[in-house]
Design a protein around this motif. Structure first.
Motif, PDB file in Angstrom:
ATOM      1  N   ILE A  67      -0.040  25.913   9.291  1.00 26.78           N
ATOM      2  CA  ILE A  67      -0.257  24.576   9.860  1.00 26.78           C
ATOM      3  C   ILE A  67       1.029  23.764   9.978  1.00 26.78           C
ATOM      4  O   ILE A  67       1.030  22.713  10.584  1.00 26.78           O
ATOM      5  CB  ILE A  67      -1.391  23.790   9.146  1.00 26.78           C
ATOM      6  CG1 ILE A  67      -1.046  23.453   7.716  1.00 26.78           C
ATOM      7  CG2 ILE A  67      -2.699  24.525   9.226  1.00 26.78           C
ATOM      8  CD1 ILE A  67      -2.098  22.560   7.063  1.00 26.78           C
ATOM      9  N   ASP A 101     -11.042  12.244  -0.920  1.00 23.74           N
ATOM     10  CA  ASP A 101     -10.696  12.433  -2.323  1.00 23.74           C
ATOM     11  C   ASP A 101      -9.757  11.353  -2.837  1.00 23.74           C
ATOM     12  O   ASP A 101      -9.794  10.996  -3.990  1.00 23.74           O
ATOM     13  CB  ASP A 101     -10.004  13.789  -2.505  1.00 23.74           C
ATOM     14  CG  ASP A 101     -11.009  14.858  -2.824  1.00 23.74           C
ATOM     15  OD1 ASP A 101     -12.202  14.571  -2.732  1.00 23.74           O
ATOM     16  OD2 ASP A 101     -10.588  15.972  -3.147  1.00 23.74           O
ATOM     17  N   ARG A 154       1.172  18.152   2.859  1.00 23.77           N
ATOM     18  CA  ARG A 154       1.094  17.596   1.504  1.00 23.77           C
ATOM     19  C   ARG A 154       0.309  18.620   0.698  1.00 23.77           C
ATOM     20  O   ARG A 154      -0.745  19.094   1.129  1.00 23.77           O
ATOM     21  CB  ARG A 154       0.347  16.262   1.561  1.00 23.77           C
ATOM     22  CG  ARG A 154      -0.037  15.709   0.229  1.00 23.77           C
ATOM     23  CD  ARG A 154       1.126  14.896  -0.364  1.00 23.77           C
ATOM     24  NE  ARG A 154       0.630  14.053  -1.434  1.00 23.77           N
ATOM     25  CZ  ARG A 154       0.473  14.487  -2.684  1.00 23.77           C
ATOM     26  NH1 ARG A 154       0.767  15.724  -2.983  1.00 23.77           N
ATOM     27  NH2 ARG A 154       0.027  13.670  -3.610  1.00 23.77           N
ATOM     28  N   TYR A 205      -3.816   7.085   7.424  1.00 20.66           N
ATOM     29  CA  TYR A 205      -3.357   6.489   6.208  1.00 20.66           C
ATOM     30  C   TYR A 205      -3.738   5.007   6.128  1.00 20.66           C
ATOM     31  O   TYR A 205      -3.305   4.189   6.930  1.00 20.66           O
ATOM     32  CB  TYR A 205      -1.849   6.673   6.069  1.00 20.66           C
ATOM     33  CG  TYR A 205      -1.291   5.816   4.992  1.00 20.66           C
ATOM     34  CD1 TYR A 205      -1.684   6.037   3.680  1.00 20.66           C
ATOM     35  CD2 TYR A 205      -0.451   4.775   5.275  1.00 20.66           C
ATOM     36  CE1 TYR A 205      -1.230   5.231   2.681  1.00 20.66           C
ATOM     37  CE2 TYR A 205       0.011   3.968   4.283  1.00 20.66           C
ATOM     38  CZ  TYR A 205      -0.384   4.193   2.987  1.00 20.66           C
ATOM     39  OH  TYR A 205       0.060   3.383   1.989  1.00 20.66           O
ATOM     40  N   GLY A 265      -2.475  20.283   2.897  1.00 24.29           N
ATOM     41  CA  GLY A 265      -3.298  19.433   3.757  1.00 24.29           C
ATOM     42  C   GLY A 265      -2.373  18.776   4.748  1.00 24.29           C
ATOM     43  O   GLY A 265      -1.155  18.787   4.572  1.00 24.29           O
ATOM     44  N   ILE A 306      -0.979  15.425   6.450  1.00 24.66           N
ATOM     45  CA  ILE A 306      -0.959  13.966   6.376  1.00 24.66           C
ATOM     46  C   ILE A 306      -0.935  13.473   7.817  1.00 24.66           C
ATOM     47  O   ILE A 306       0.008  13.726   8.555  1.00 24.66           O
ATOM     48  CB  ILE A 306       0.286  13.454   5.648  1.00 24.66           C
ATOM     49  CG1 ILE A 306       0.302  13.997   4.231  1.00 24.66           C
ATOM     50  CG2 ILE A 306       0.318  11.931   5.644  1.00 24.66           C
ATOM     51  CD1 ILE A 306       1.568  13.689   3.478  1.00 24.66           C
ATOM     52  N   CYS A 356      -3.444  14.636  -7.489  1.00 23.31           N
ATOM     53  CA  CYS A 356      -4.423  14.831  -6.432  1.00 23.31           C
ATOM     54  C   CYS A 356      -5.128  16.184  -6.573  1.00 23.31           C
ATOM     55  O   CYS A 356      -4.518  17.168  -6.973  1.00 23.31           O
ATOM     56  CB  CYS A 356      -3.736  14.796  -5.078  1.00 23.31           C
ATOM     57  SG  CYS A 356      -2.762  13.325  -4.885  1.00 23.31           S
ATOM     58  N   HIS A 357      -6.387  16.184  -6.250  1.00 22.32           N
ATOM     59  CA  HIS A 357      -7.151  17.438  -6.291  1.00 22.32           C
ATOM     60  C   HIS A 357      -7.971  17.563  -5.035  1.00 22.32           C
ATOM     61  O   HIS A 357      -8.606  16.607  -4.623  1.00 22.32           O
ATOM     62  CB  HIS A 357      -8.077  17.473  -7.509  1.00 22.32           C
ATOM     63  CG  HIS A 357      -7.320  17.535  -8.789  1.00 22.32           C
ATOM     64  ND1 HIS A 357      -6.831  18.703  -9.311  1.00 22.32           N
ATOM     65  CD2 HIS A 357      -6.925  16.556  -9.620  1.00 22.32           C
ATOM     66  CE1 HIS A 357      -6.184  18.439 -10.426  1.00 22.32           C
ATOM     67  NE2 HIS A 357      -6.217  17.146 -10.629  1.00 22.32           N
ATOM     68  N   ASP A 397      -4.917   7.302  -1.239  1.00 20.91           N
ATOM     69  CA  ASP A 397      -3.733   7.916  -1.836  1.00 20.91           C
ATOM     70  C   ASP A 397      -3.418   9.260  -1.183  1.00 20.91           C
ATOM     71  O   ASP A 397      -2.328   9.755  -1.262  1.00 20.91           O
ATOM     72  CB  ASP A 397      -3.983   8.210  -3.327  1.00 20.91           C
ATOM     73  CG  ASP A 397      -4.490   6.983  -4.040  1.00 20.91           C
ATOM     74  OD1 ASP A 397      -4.041   5.889  -3.686  1.00 20.91           O
ATOM     75  OD2 ASP A 397      -5.345   7.150  -4.929  1.00 20.91           O
ATOM     76  N   LEU A 398      -4.414   9.849  -0.629  1.00 22.54           N
ATOM     77  CA  LEU A 398      -4.275  11.220  -0.145  1.00 22.54           C
ATOM     78  C   LEU A 398      -4.849  11.322   1.270  1.00 22.54           C
ATOM     79  O   LEU A 398      -5.949  11.823   1.465  1.00 22.54           O
ATOM     80  CB  LEU A 398      -5.041  12.141  -1.104  1.00 22.54           C
ATOM     81  CG  LEU A 398      -4.938  13.631  -0.902  1.00 22.54           C
ATOM     82  CD1 LEU A 398      -3.514  14.100  -1.101  1.00 22.54           C
ATOM     83  CD2 LEU A 398      -5.855  14.347  -1.869  1.00 22.54           C
ATOM     84  N   VAL A 416      -1.845  20.077  -2.508  1.00 18.83           N
ATOM     85  CA  VAL A 416      -2.800  19.623  -3.512  1.00 18.83           C
ATOM     86  C   VAL A 416      -3.285  20.815  -4.342  1.00 18.83           C
ATOM     87  O   VAL A 416      -3.300  21.947  -3.852  1.00 18.83           O
ATOM     88  CB  VAL A 416      -4.030  18.925  -2.869  1.00 18.83           C
ATOM     89  CG1 VAL A 416      -3.656  17.585  -2.303  1.00 18.83           C
ATOM     90  CG2 VAL A 416      -4.677  19.794  -1.818  1.00 18.83           C
ATOM     91  N   THR A 454       0.843  -1.204   0.000  1.00 17.58           N
ATOM     92  CA  THR A 454       0.000   0.000   0.000  1.00 17.58           C
ATOM     93  C   THR A 454       0.874   1.250   0.000  1.00 17.58           C
ATOM     94  O   THR A 454       0.591   2.221  -0.692  1.00 17.58           O
ATOM     95  CB  THR A 454      -0.918  -0.001   1.234  1.00 17.58           C
ATOM     96  OG1 THR A 454      -1.457  -1.288   1.377  1.00 17.58           O
ATOM     97  CG2 THR A 454      -2.032   1.010   1.092  1.00 17.58           C
ATOM     98  N   VAL A 503      -7.654   1.666  -0.467  1.00 16.80           N
ATOM     99  CA  VAL A 503      -6.462   2.407  -0.058  1.00 16.80           C
ATOM    100  C   VAL A 503      -6.705   3.898  -0.216  1.00 16.80           C
ATOM    101  O   VAL A 503      -7.546   4.334  -1.000  1.00 16.80           O
ATOM    102  CB  VAL A 503      -5.195   2.006  -0.872  1.00 16.80           C
ATOM    103  CG1 VAL A 503      -4.814   0.574  -0.628  1.00 16.80           C
ATOM    104  CG2 VAL A 503      -5.372   2.295  -2.341  1.00 16.80           C
ATOM    105  N   TRP A 562       0.954   4.045  -2.779  1.00 20.57           N
ATOM    106  CA  TRP A 562       0.728   5.436  -2.381  1.00 20.57           C
ATOM    107  C   TRP A 562       1.860   6.335  -2.891  1.00 20.57           C
ATOM    108  O   TRP A 562       1.638   7.408  -3.408  1.00 20.57           O
ATOM    109  CB  TRP A 562       0.619   5.533  -0.861  1.00 20.57           C
ATOM    110  CG  TRP A 562       0.475   6.943  -0.399  1.00 20.57           C
ATOM    111  CD1 TRP A 562      -0.638   7.723  -0.435  1.00 20.57           C
ATOM    112  CD2 TRP A 562       1.504   7.776   0.145  1.00 20.57           C
ATOM    113  NE1 TRP A 562      -0.374   8.966   0.049  1.00 20.57           N
ATOM    114  CE2 TRP A 562       0.924   9.028   0.414  1.00 20.57           C
ATOM    115  CE3 TRP A 562       2.866   7.584   0.432  1.00 20.57           C
ATOM    116  CZ2 TRP A 562       1.640  10.080   0.955  1.00 20.57           C
ATOM    117  CZ3 TRP A 562       3.579   8.641   0.973  1.00 20.57           C
ATOM    118  CH2 TRP A 562       2.969   9.861   1.228  1.00 20.57           C
ATOM    119  N   LEU A 599       1.567   6.960  -6.589  1.00 20.94           N
ATOM    120  CA  LEU A 599       0.499   7.936  -6.861  1.00 20.94           C
ATOM    121  C   LEU A 599       0.874   9.332  -6.402  1.00 20.94           C
ATOM    122  O   LEU A 599       0.516  10.328  -7.022  1.00 20.94           O
ATOM    123  CB  LEU A 599      -0.795   7.485  -6.195  1.00 20.94           C
ATOM    124  CG  LEU A 599      -1.461   6.347  -6.973  1.00 20.94           C
ATOM    125  CD1 LEU A 599      -2.378   5.570  -6.067  1.00 20.94           C
ATOM    126  CD2 LEU A 599      -2.210   6.887  -8.168  1.00 20.94           C
TER     127      LEU A 599
END
Lengths: 274, 253
Positions: free
Chosen positions: A105, B106, B56, B74, B67, B69, A24-25, B122-123, B58, A11, B120, A15, A18
């Motif tokens: 953040i 998403d 991360r 996860y 965002g 993580i 990613c959006h 991804d994000l 986007v 996984t 899974v 990940w 990807l």
């Protein structure tokens, strides 16, 4: 257990692939995205923002209306001077929402609380409401629907704002001031004396530097150079002098009406000053 | 969903050097209060250390946005029924009261691993909620000046609960016939992201499209509001019409 570990490893690999593909959006925000204000509109809205917070609503309306007529409902964002000094110019474009949020953040600096921003119509609507110009706000085709609703209730209640006494009766204060980002700043010590407010500094236990003050007997200290979402301007120390926005101190002292005329701060009489 | 984790990016804290309490911008109570998010049927809420997790980036209509993580999300969020969100104070008047950026689902999809289909992520990002505390304060003061008696911390709890609602009800469209739109009527009727629909759903719920709930602006221009806000702010999501309490889930279902 082993199977679980393998599954997790795979996984992670998937990940990572990807992630590298960067497809990613995020979903859009739950709100309208406004056109960015240009330099001229930003400067006007910045001045209107300061006028609004200092209680000069008619001036705020005049300036914001000029922007509305020329450019419509635009979004201005800028870094206040104190933030530029504090961060030594190391700041992202004020319209770079993501970068500002990222620094916040990541825990580096609370930049979302340090960048100022206004939209033309929201500022105009609030200024009309605070000025008590309810009927004009109600009739305005551009007015914010919620603030128009509040204006309609004021009208139904027959609310009228108190009017300031004649300006002939206002008196000048023996107080120096400076202007920054269109806010009138005064030295804290001198202003407290003139306005009859008690003052007790809070110092840092390690450095001995002034980090805040209890003003007017308030239990909660006002901290210097501390960003706040509820205060449009912060107090700061420079060469031993603490500079603070006059409108804030004036409010604490019960001063409702004031203005700058002929290089002096004038206040209306019988407003809690000595 | 069983558990929800929220990071408050401007909670109050104790400064040991100066032996003093630094006032919060967003009090933890505005998130944990029984007047806000953890209502009936809601997940158990935990406050997380704001330093948890890495960034991360986007793509987004506002430009690239970050965002968080959050490691424990996860690959497990959907299976374990856990979820996280980040709450950040803002000084800009955009987002007006508050807005939500990027829900975590998403990146979810099904993949075949060792012959088995697995879900899974991804994000695994925790969505970010920006709250304009000063706008909430000004709004409360404005309503109180016309006879209401709203409490600021309860109002803040309602606004944050509404946004936390969006982070999960993001995919719920109560009225596909109307999409988005900025005029008061389409705001009231689009039903996007879990918003309630005017003349169809309950008005006394966190998911009412205006704050305070119950408020409907003057739609016909006769100078009268179509509906006044409720004198008491809601303390929960609705259990029916449309039943926000039972719509809580992570996608894909």
């Amino acid at each position: 257990m082993c199977k679980g570990k393998l599954g997790r490893t795979l996984t992670v690999v998937i990940w990572a692939i990807l992630t590298l593909s960067n497809l990613c959006h995020a979903s859009p925000p739950g709100g309208r995205i406004y056109p960015k204000a240009n330099e001229e509109a930003t400067e006007k809205l910045k001045e209107a923002y300061a006028a609004y917070h200092q209680g000069w609503y008619d001036k705020a309306i005049e300036l914001a209306m000029e922007v509305y007529r020329k450019y419509g409902d635009v979004h201005a964002r800028w870094w206040p001077a104190w933030v530029k000094r504090l961060m030594k110019g190391n700041l992202p474009d004020p319209h770079n929402h993501g970068a500002i949020l990222g620094v916040t953040i990541e825990g580096k600096a609370p930049l979302t609380m340090m960048v100022n921003g206004v939209t033309t119509v929201w500022l105009l609507s609030r200024a009309y409401l605070e000025a008590g110009r309810y009927e004009e706000l109600m009739k305005a085709p551009w007015g914010d629907p919620m603030l128009k609703g509040i204006a309609s209730l004021h009208l139904k209640r027959g609310d009228r704002l108190p009017q300031p006494p004649s300006k002939n009766t206002w008196r000048p204060l023996p107080l120096r001031f400076r202007e920054e980002d269109y806010f009138i700043l005064v030295p804290l010590d001198e202003a407290c004396k003139v306005l009859g407010l008690s003052l007790k500094y809070v110092t840092d236990a390690k450095t001995g530097k002034k980090i805040g003050a209890h003003i007017g007997g308030k239990k909660k200290p006002l901290l210097f150079n501390k960003p706040s979402t509820t205060l449009p301007f912060v107090a700061y120390e420079e060469q031993g002098i603490v500079w603070i926005a006059f409108y804030w101190l004036a409010k604490e002292a019960g001063v409702r009406w004031w203005e700058v005329r002929n290089g002096k701060i004038y206040i209306a009489p019988n407003q809690g000053t000595k | 969903m069983k558990d929800m984790f929220v990071m408050n990016f401007r909670a109050g804290y104790y400064d040991p050097v100066n032996d003093r309490w630094v006032e919060p911008e967003i009090p933890n109570e505005a998130i944990t209060s029984q007047d806000g998010f953890p209502g009936q049927g809601m997940p158990l809420l935990w406050l997380l250390n704001a330093n948890e997790g890495a960034l991360r980036w986007v793509s987004h209509p506002l430009g690239d946005i970050p965002g968080k993580i959050v490691n424990f999300l996860y690959g497990y969020a959907y299976i374990r029924g856990v979820y996280a969100a980040v709450v950040v104070p803002s000084k800009d008047d955009r987002p007006e009261l508050a807005w939500t950026l990027g829900p975590i689902w998403d990146g979810y999809r099904w993949v075949q691993i060792n012959g088995e289909w697995k879900l899974v992520c991804d994000l695994p990002l925790a969505p970010v909620i920006e709250v304009s505390v000063s706008t909430v304060k000004e709004t409360v003061n404005s309503w109180n000046r016309v006879g209401y008696n709203y409490d600021l911390s309860h109002a803040l709890a309602c606004v944050i609960a509404h946004e936390l609602g969006h982070t999960i009800l993001w995919d719920v469209d109560h009225n596909p016939a109307i999409q988005d739109g900025q005029d008061p009527m389409s705001i009231l009727t689009n039903g996007d992201s879990g918003h309630h629909v005017y003349q169809q759903h309950r008005m006394h719920c966190f998911m009412w499209p205006y704050f305070p709930p119950g408020f409907v602006p003057d739609l016909d221009g006769d100078g009268n509001l179509e509906s006044l806000p409720f004198p008491n702010l809601p303390t929960d999501f609705c259990d029916s019409y449309p039943g926000c309490q039972s719509l809580w889930h992570l996608n894909p279902k």
